[in-house]
Motif scaffolding. Structure first.
Motif, short mmCIF file in Angstrom:
data_model
loop_
_atom_site.label_atom_id
_atom_site.label_comp_id
_atom_site.label_asym_id
_atom_site.label_seq_id
_atom_site.Cartn_x
_atom_site.Cartn_y
_atom_site.Cartn_z
N HIS A 19 68.40 105.24 -18.07
CA HIS A 19 69.71 105.98 -17.96
C HIS A 19 69.79 107.36 -19.12
CE1 HIS A 19 73.74 106.42 -16.23
NE2 HIS A 19 74.16 106.78 -17.29
N LYS A 20 69.07 107.01 -20.16
CA LYS A 20 69.18 107.81 -21.28
C LYS A 20 67.92 108.76 -21.07
CE LYS A 20 71.26 104.71 -25.02
NZ LYS A 20 72.33 105.90 -25.14
N PHE A 21 66.83 108.19 -20.58
CA PHE A 21 65.83 109.04 -20.24
C PHE A 21 66.41 110.41 -19.07
CE2 PHE A 21 61.75 110.57 -18.65
CZ PHE A 21 60.83 110.02 -19.36
N ILE A 22 66.93 109.82 -18.13
CA ILE A 22 67.48 110.91 -17.55
C ILE A 22 68.50 112.05 -18.00
CG2 ILE A 22 68.60 111.32 -15.12
CD1 ILE A 22 67.92 108.80 -14.10
N LEU B 58 65.48 110.81 -26.21
CA LEU B 58 64.30 110.11 -25.88
C LEU B 58 63.99 109.12 -26.68
CD1 LEU B 58 61.98 113.41 -24.76
CD2 LEU B 58 62.78 111.27 -23.34
N ASN B 59 64.30 109.36 -28.01
CA ASN B 59 64.02 108.50 -29.09
C ASN B 59 65.03 107.03 -28.72
OD1 ASN B 59 62.85 107.67 -31.74
ND2 ASN B 59 64.78 107.68 -32.45
N GLU B 60 66.17 107.47 -28.46
CA GLU B 60 67.22 106.20 -28.12
C GLU B 60 66.72 105.42 -27.01
OE1 GLU B 60 71.41 106.67 -28.17
OE2 GLU B 60 71.08 106.77 -30.20
N ALA B 61 66.10 106.03 -25.91
CA ALA B 61 65.75 105.27 -24.81
C ALA B 61 64.33 104.60 -25.36
CB ALA B 61 65.07 106.34 -23.64
N LYS B 62 63.44 105.08 -26.26
CA LYS B 62 62.18 104.34 -26.70
C LYS B 62 62.86 103.12 -27.31
CE LYS B 62 59.58 107.04 -28.83
NZ LYS B 62 58.97 108.06 -29.90
N GLN B 63 63.71 103.07 -28.12
CA GLN B 63 64.38 101.80 -28.93
C GLN B 63 64.88 100.55 -27.83
OE1 GLN B 63 63.67 102.08 -31.85
NE2 GLN B 63 63.21 104.30 -31.63
N ALA C 247 63.52 108.60 -40.64
CA ALA C 247 63.19 109.33 -39.37
C ALA C 247 62.90 108.42 -38.27
CB ALA C 247 62.04 110.51 -39.94
N ASN C 248 62.85 106.99 -38.41
CA ASN C 248 62.54 106.20 -37.29
C ASN C 248 60.87 106.26 -37.17
OD1 ASN C 248 65.07 104.96 -37.22
ND2 ASN C 248 65.70 106.42 -36.08
N LYS C 249 60.41 106.66 -38.07
CA LYS C 249 58.70 106.80 -37.76
C LYS C 249 58.07 105.46 -38.27
CE LYS C 249 58.56 111.68 -37.64
NZ LYS C 249 57.48 112.97 -37.72
N LEU C 250 58.56 104.51 -38.72
CA LEU C 250 57.90 103.29 -38.92
C LEU C 250 58.73 102.10 -38.08
CD1 LEU C 250 57.64 102.91 -42.89
CD2 LEU C 250 55.80 103.49 -41.22
N GLU C 251 57.48 101.26 -37.45
CA GLU C 251 58.02 100.28 -36.84
C GLU C 251 57.14 98.88 -37.24
OE1 GLU C 251 57.57 101.02 -32.67
OE2 GLU C 251 59.08 102.71 -32.64
N PRO C 252 57.79 97.81 -37.23
CA PRO C 252 57.08 96.74 -37.59
C PRO C 252 55.93 96.39 -36.77
CG PRO C 252 59.28 95.82 -36.84
CD PRO C 252 59.17 97.48 -36.89
N LEU C 253 54.72 95.99 -37.21
CA LEU C 253 53.54 95.65 -36.25
C LEU C 253 53.66 94.21 -36.04
CD1 LEU C 253 50.66 97.14 -38.28
CD2 LEU C 253 51.79 98.12 -36.39
N HIS C 254 52.91 93.69 -34.96
CA HIS C 254 52.81 92.48 -34.66
C HIS C 254 51.52 91.87 -34.51
CE1 HIS C 254 55.35 88.98 -33.13
NE2 HIS C 254 54.55 88.83 -31.92
N MET C 255 50.93 91.42 -35.73
CA MET C 255 49.53 90.94 -35.53
C MET C 255 49.52 89.61 -36.42
SD MET C 255 48.44 93.75 -38.48
CE MET C 255 46.73 93.26 -38.68
N GLU C 256 48.41 88.88 -36.24
CA GLU C 256 47.88 87.66 -36.77
C GLU C 256 47.52 88.05 -38.07
OE1 GLU C 256 44.61 84.33 -36.58
OE2 GLU C 256 44.93 85.69 -35.12
N PHE C 257 47.92 87.00 -39.20
CA PHE C 257 47.66 86.93 -40.55
C PHE C 257 47.87 85.85 -41.21
CE2 PHE C 257 52.03 87.60 -40.84
CZ PHE C 257 52.52 87.23 -42.21
#
Length: 739
Positions: free
Chosen positions: A119-122, A140-145, A428-438
């Motif tokens: 809906h937000k994309f359209i 577009l950024n809101e749709a991405k979230q 600026a919402n340019k950081l997102e947490p990764l999901h990796m093994e450690f």
């Protein structure tokens, strides 16, 4: 046809293609239509790909009827969205808005993140069509979230690139499109690559680089022909007709023009367009009149019932009188609502103008920080690099003292710049947490080892209380956790002298793979007063002016910690008494991997490498930086060649064999990313290390997507610089040896 004319035409074509892409991604998500509806959706997609829009509309109309009969709200929302997209292809924005509004009504009463994302994309596309570019990027950024599916993310990248091109932000658009060219999408890899090549061809045409435009258009044409993308074949021929004409290659231009006429005859006949419009209007009118027919049926039923009984007639008359009175009341209320709506619309416009201003201000702030960060890091690289080289050349004692002071000031300034940029990246919402093994204990030990020297200088003990029942293999973001520990423990050491700093790590809960872990950094330092605890997490805040003067620092460490933990949906808490010490604590949810064998060592020993005899290419446009990097390599008996720009780097890579390439990213002409992409077309083996001053707009993911093996940020510590070179040359060779 002139370039600017084609540019406008291509924009319209590109928009249609973008809506077509959105139709495709509907089926690449976790929202699967019910068994009764799925065949209609599949049929509509097939017909749309064949450009049979009228039949696709009919299939979707049947899908919406089936969804309504089965009371499948999600399938009905998906049907409305697909109809909205197809009406956009027919340039019927009012009908698109009509079906988009129907989707809005249904989404209010149901939790459906996927439907909200589309809906937000359209909405973003509609905003873009109305030249509201910044609002479109925001939507577009809101749709991405709302949806993290890789296919959906790739299509967001494509849409963003189109908006960037409209804003003439060609560098940002190029970065998105280069990432899509090498995409690994499992649903539409070839389609996304075709679209990326077309948009690059259009971009280079707008910037009058006709050679690059023709090259990318040819790539797109080949992919489109191989996969039967008819509309893309048409657009590629349009672009090639103009590009070859501008290059003076009139025979090729004429051939593409002939191809274009044949394609248009097959795709856009007058009869076909009439059928599409007629079908579209019929489906829309049928939908709008359906409710009227239902009401007429009800009235007919009431009329027939009047003949059954006088009592019923009297009751019906009374009912009609009541309805009439209500209608008068509703009419008056409606007039009041209309006036209220006019006022609200005026206020909404004011708010939209204010929001546009805020978005533009944020954009300006981001661009400013991006430019400033790069401009500051480049001379800082010269300062820290020259200082390191001078300290290596056995200076006199009185000179050594000054050089150490200069090195300290350079490091301090670099940390300050990094802190400010880090906070702005999060904002600026340019950081997102990764999901990796450690391994959590290994990460903590590395942080504490790096801070031992600071603790010794303050005569402070550094202790670890670690719960051994915590699984050895976890899934989360070790890099951002390291930053949290580094800031909290480093802060505690700075304000604790002749004392102790303890990190407590406890397992609170474990259910299957879900793990909740408690962290606490505790010290017996100077403590924090009750009134200062309320603002201690705000930027540039320290306990007092006296504390700032005595202990130094920017006061940004706790702000960064708070922002980073927010990415994990965690909140930091504080307990402290003035003069008695402080305790910072928080909890984080992670995933465990109990089935993996623990073969990770906790101690990491920096490896010594024999660099003698290596030959490396330095790609750097700044003359001072060229000298510094070359001298640092010479100290390790490494020979080197220098390329002053991306084109020269590609030429040298073709003519010579190098053990590694140090690639600057920001250069005039083609960027380091583009140079890396070109080198990877003929050389897949030579390690390429991005050596760059990273800014707010830079994406590590795009560096790796271009073909870089590693990234070193300028300014850098010499030991890290040498370690990265050794790892990428020698460790890679060891891994590639036959077993």
């Amino acid at each position: 046809m002139k370039p600017h004319c084609l540019h406008n035409t291509s924009l319209k074509v590109a928009l249609s293609l973008l809506f077509f892409v959105l139709g495709i991604i509907t089926y690449a998500q976790d929202s699967v239509p019910s068994r009764d509806i799925a065949p209609y959706f599949e049929k509509a997609r097939k017909l749309r790909n064949e450009n049979k829009i009228d039949l696709a509309l009919e299939a979707l109309d049947m899908a919406s009827e089936e969804a309504e009969k089965n009371e499948d709200i999600k399938a009905l929302i998906d049907s409305y969205h697909e109809l909205a997209i197809l009406y956009l292809k027919l340039e019927k924005e009012e009908d698109t808005q009509f079906y988009w509004d129907r989707g809005s009504v249904l989404l209010k009463d149901i939790s459906y993140p996927y439907g909200d994302a589309i809906h937000k994309f359209i909405e973003a596309i509609l905003l873009y069509r109305n030249n509201k570019n910044f609002q479109s990027l925001f939507m577009l950024n809101e749709a991405k979230q709302l949806n993290n599916d890789r296919n959906f993310f790739n299509n967001i990248l494509l849409a963003e690139a189109q908006v960037y091109m409209n804003l003439e932000k060609y560098e940002s658009a190029t970065k998105n499109l280069n990432s899509l060219i090498v995409n690994t999408d499992i649903y539409e890899k070839e389609y996304l690559s075709t679209q990326a090549y077309l948009r690059l061809a259009e971009l280079y045409l707008a910037t009058k680089d006709f050679q690059e435009s023709s090259k990318n258009a040819e790539y797109a044409l080949k992919l489109a022909i191989d996969n039967g993308f008819m509309l893309e074949i048409k657009e590629a021929n349009e672009l090639l007709t103009v590009a070859y004409e501008e290059l003076g290659q009139y025979d090729k231009s004429l051939q593409n023009s002939k191809n274009l006429l044949q394609i248009k005859d097959s795709l856009f006949t007058i009869e076909k367009l009439k059928v599409e419009v007629k079908t579209a209007d019929k489906i829309r009118d049928d939908f709008k009149t359906e409710e009227i027919i239902r009401q007429e049926n009800k009235i007919q039923e009431l009329t027939e019932s009047q003949n059954r009984s006088e009592v019923t007639a009297i009751l019906a008359s009374a009912f009609l009188i009541i309805i009439s009175l209500l209608a008068v009341s509703l009419y008056r209320n409606n007039q009041i609502k209309l006036k209220t709506n006019d006022l609200l619309q005026t206020k909404n416009k004011e708010l939209q103008i204010a929001r546009d201003g805020a978005v533009q201000a944020m954009e300006a702030k981001t661009n400013f920080l991006s430019t400033v960060s790069h401009e500051l890091r480049t001379p800082l690289y010269a300062v820290t690099g020259l200082t390191h080289l001078l300290l290596e050349e056995n200076p006199e004692e009185h000179q050594k003292e000054h050089l150490k002071a200069l090195k300290f000031s350079g490091d301090y300034l670099l940390n300050f710049i990094n802190d400010i940029l880090h906070i702005n990246k999060i904002d600026a919402n340019k950081l997102e947490p990764l999901h990796m093994e450690f391994n959590l204990k290994k990460v903590i030990n590395e942080v504490m080892d790096s801070l031992q020297q600071s603790a010794k200088e303050n005569k402070t003990k550094l202790l670890l209380d670690y719960d051994e029942s915590i699984p050895s293999h976890l899934l989360s973001d070790p890099l951002k956790l390291s930053q949290v520990f580094m800031n909290l423990i480093g802060n505690a050491i700075k304000f604790t002298k002749d004392g102790e700093v303890k990190l407590i790590v406890k397992l609170l809960k474990k259910e299957n793979e879900d793990v909740k872990i408690y962290f606490e950094v505790k010290d017996n330092g100077i403590g924090i007063s009750k009134e200062k605890q309320l603002s201690i997490f705000e930027g540039f805040e320290q306990g007092s002016i006296q504390i700032n003067r005595e202990y130094g620092g920017t006061g940004l460490g706790l702000t960064i910690v708070k922002s980073l933990l927010g990415l994990f949906e965690s909140k930091i808490e504080l307990k402290s008494n003035l003069g008695e010490g402080s305790s910072f604590y928080f909890e984080i949810d992670m995933k465990s991997k109990d089935d993996l064998v623990d073969n990770l060592e906790f101690e990491i020993t920096p490896q010594e490498y024999d660099f003698k005899g290596l030959h490396i290419m330095i790609v750097e446009d700044n003359k001072i930086n060229q000298v510094i990097t070359k001298k640092m390599l010479t100290k390790k008996e490494i020979t080197s060649d220098i390329a002053s720009n991306g084109e020269e780097a590609v030429t040298l890579a073709k003519e010579n064999v190098y053990d590694a390439i140090l690639m600057d990213i920001h250069m005039p002409g083609i960027s380091g990313e583009e140079a890396t992409i070109q080198i990877r077309q003929f050389d897949q083996q030579t390690p390429i290390i991005a050596l760059t001053a990273i800014s707010l707009d830079d994406s590590l993911e795009s560096f790796y997507a271009a073909g870089c093996n590693d990234v070193v940020t300028k300014p850098f510590k010499p030991e890290i610089f040498y370690q990265k070179i050794g790892e990428n040359i020698f460790d890679k060779k060891i891994k590639n040896l036959p077993s």
